[in-house]
Design a protein around this motif. Structure first.
Motif, PDB file in Angstrom:
ATOM      1  N   ALA A   1       0.893  -1.223   0.067  1.00 55.35           N
ATOM      2  CA  ALA A   1      -0.097  -0.106   0.134  1.00 55.35           C
ATOM      3  C   ALA A   1       0.897   1.342  -0.128  1.00 55.35           C
ATOM      4  O   ALA A   1       0.549   2.155  -0.739  1.00 55.35           O
ATOM      5  CB  ALA A   1      -0.901   0.013   1.206  1.00 55.35           C
ATOM      6  N   GLU A   2       2.096   1.195   0.763  1.00 53.44           N
ATOM      7  CA  GLU A   2       2.995   2.310   0.781  1.00 53.44           C
ATOM      8  C   GLU A   2       3.340   2.601  -0.569  1.00 53.44           C
ATOM      9  O   GLU A   2       3.593   3.788  -1.006  1.00 53.44           O
ATOM     10  CB  GLU A   2       3.879   2.332   1.755  1.00 53.44           C
ATOM     11  CG  GLU A   2       3.501   2.308   3.464  1.00 53.44           C
ATOM     12  CD  GLU A   2       4.481   1.936   4.215  1.00 53.44           C
ATOM     13  OE1 GLU A   2       4.764   2.840   4.979  1.00 53.44           O
ATOM     14  OE2 GLU A   2       4.943   0.909   4.214  1.00 53.44           O
ATOM     15  N   VAL A   3       3.888   1.717  -1.192  1.00 51.94           N
ATOM     16  CA  VAL A   3       4.438   1.832  -2.452  1.00 51.94           C
ATOM     17  C   VAL A   3       3.263   2.196  -3.560  1.00 51.94           C
ATOM     18  O   VAL A   3       3.585   3.182  -4.212  1.00 51.94           O
ATOM     19  CB  VAL A   3       5.031   0.404  -3.050  1.00 51.94           C
ATOM     20  CG1 VAL A   3       5.644   0.499  -4.350  1.00 51.94           C
ATOM     21  CG2 VAL A   3       6.276   0.041  -2.002  1.00 51.94           C
TER      22      VAL A   3
ATOM     23  N   THR B   1       1.281  15.261  -6.592  1.00 49.88           N
ATOM     24  CA  THR B   1       0.941  15.538  -5.086  1.00 49.88           C
ATOM     25  C   THR B   1       2.092  15.174  -4.233  1.00 49.88           C
ATOM     26  O   THR B   1       1.802  15.123  -2.804  1.00 49.88           O
ATOM     27  CB  THR B   1      -0.149  14.944  -4.814  1.00 49.88           C
ATOM     28  OG1 THR B   1      -0.515  13.573  -4.871  1.00 49.88           O
ATOM     29  CG2 THR B   1      -1.533  15.612  -5.719  1.00 49.88           C
ATOM     30  N   HIS B   2       3.295  14.592  -4.700  1.00 47.97           N
ATOM     31  CA  HIS B   2       4.188  14.125  -3.754  1.00 47.97           C
ATOM     32  C   HIS B   2       4.837  15.493  -2.907  1.00 47.97           C
ATOM     33  O   HIS B   2       5.323  15.799  -2.317  1.00 47.97           O
ATOM     34  CB  HIS B   2       5.257  13.451  -4.443  1.00 47.97           C
ATOM     35  CG  HIS B   2       5.991  14.212  -5.495  1.00 47.97           C
ATOM     36  ND1 HIS B   2       5.601  14.244  -6.824  1.00 47.97           N
ATOM     37  CD2 HIS B   2       7.229  14.873  -5.402  1.00 47.97           C
ATOM     38  CE1 HIS B   2       6.277  14.864  -7.600  1.00 47.97           C
ATOM     39  NE2 HIS B   2       7.478  15.379  -6.641  1.00 47.97           N
TER      40      HIS B   2
ATOM     41  N   ALA C   1       0.994   9.151  -5.780  1.00 49.25           N
ATOM     42  CA  ALA C   1       0.985  10.683  -5.461  1.00 49.25           C
ATOM     43  C   ALA C   1       1.992  11.313  -6.592  1.00 49.25           C
ATOM     44  O   ALA C   1       1.796  12.383  -6.855  1.00 49.25           O
ATOM     45  CB  ALA C   1       1.780  10.861  -4.005  1.00 49.25           C
ATOM     46  N   ARG C   2       3.052  10.387  -7.041  1.00 54.93           N
ATOM     47  CA  ARG C   2       4.153  10.632  -7.969  1.00 54.93           C
ATOM     48  C   ARG C   2       3.632  11.017  -9.334  1.00 54.93           C
ATOM     49  O   ARG C   2       3.602  12.268  -9.813  1.00 54.93           O
ATOM     50  CB  ARG C   2       5.103   9.734  -7.953  1.00 54.93           C
ATOM     51  CG  ARG C   2       6.250  10.166  -8.893  1.00 54.93           C
ATOM     52  CD  ARG C   2       7.099  11.249  -8.426  1.00 54.93           C
ATOM     53  NE  ARG C   2       8.383  10.816  -8.255  1.00 54.93           N
ATOM     54  CZ  ARG C   2       9.407  11.789  -7.759  1.00 54.93           C
ATOM     55  NH1 ARG C   2       9.254  13.245  -8.085  1.00 54.93           N
ATOM     56  NH2 ARG C   2      10.488  11.520  -7.462  1.00 54.93           N
TER      57      ARG C   2
END
Length: 53
Positions: A39-41, A52-53, A47-48
């Motif tokens: 999920a984090e990946v 929005t990162h 986001a990238r």
């Protein structure tokens, strides 16, 4: 007097990047060792892509 090296030699950058998960092999290793979740990946990738990162 110039300082030519502070211990961050170009030859060691690949090992550092692997350890941080900044390469494909490093990311695979981080996933298999549960240092980062799927999920984090996926959230980071989304986001990238969205900017929005």
């Amino acid at each position: 007097m110039r300082i030519t090296s502070l211990g961050n030699a170009m030859m060691q950058l690949g090992r550092r990047d692997d350890a941080l998960g900044w390469t494909i092999d490093g990311l695979k290793l981080a996933l298999t060792k549960n240092r980062v979740s799927d999920a984090e990946v996926l959230n980071a990738l989304q986001a990238r892509v969205r900017g929005t990162h």
